[in-house]
Design a protein around this motif. Structure first.
Motif: not given
Length: 218
Positions: A144-156
């Protein structure tokens, strides 16, 4: 001999990408559209079940990222050059999986809205299952692009490790409004209209058509 091996490997990667591209560029699978239309039909009753059956100004705690609006989609498209729609669709499923679980978690067994939210979550899982089986594993597990991965990581992230500043409060009604509008935006292929000017990703469309958004309830 080494050069030949490297060239062969590169050629294989290119061929794999070329084979995958038509899948990524293809319209939303018809089976998924059926599942999403069922979700849309269920969401048409959200006002009754997520506003009328709750105290005035009732809110629940969610991740900042779970307040996922049309403006978030627009911002991500501006931030990430060439952002694929499939990546945003993956994010949409991840976001709303958490939203539905949190709304359901706060409802007592006998709350009048619990059967509705439980049914909505079930229909959502059906749609997610169709989505997952509609694309190759490589397409759904790609980096995933960095900004999307960052969102994903925060939610999980584990809840007890999430700083207080990363939480916010939102009403169940507003969360399901976002759920519905972003679904129509990211899967607009499933919701064709006779109006060529209709733009499901435009905030003005939903403001102008607020009454249309809330279809008559049976």
């Amino acid at each position: 001999m080494v050069q030949l091996s490297a060239s062969t490997c590169l050629l294989g990667n290119l061929l794999g990408l070329l084979l995958l591209m038509p899948v990524l560029m293809a319209p939303t699978p018809p089976g998924l559209c059926t599942a999403l239309k069922t979700l849309s039909s269920n969401l048409s009753h959200r006002r009754r079940y997520t506003k009328h059956n709750f105290p005035i100004n009732y809110t629940i705690r969610v991740h900042n990222e779970e307040v996922f609006k049309l403006s978030n989609i627009s911002r991500l498209k501006l931030e990430v050059e060439g952002l694929e729609e499939l990546v945003l669709q993956r994010l949409w499923f991840q976001v709303n999986q958490g939203v539905l679980k949190k709304v359901l978690r706060v409802l007592p067994e006998r709350h009048p809205s619990r059967p509705y939210i439980a049914e909505l979550e079930s229909r959502f899982r059906d749609a997610e299952g169709v989505f997952v089986h509609s694309y190759p594993t490589e397409a759904l597990q790609g980096e995933l692009p960095d900004s999307i991965q960052d969102i994903w990581d925060k939610m999980t992230e584990e809840p007890d490790r999430v700083p207080e500043s990363s939480w916010r409060f939102a009403s169940p009604k507003s969360l399901l409004d976002n759920f519905c509008r972003t679904m129509h935006c990211l899967f607009s292929y499933c919701f064709p209209s006779m109006d060529p000017q209709r733009n499901y990703c435009g905030v003005s469309h939903w403001k102008k058509g607020r009454k249309k958004d809330l279809q008559p309830e049976s």
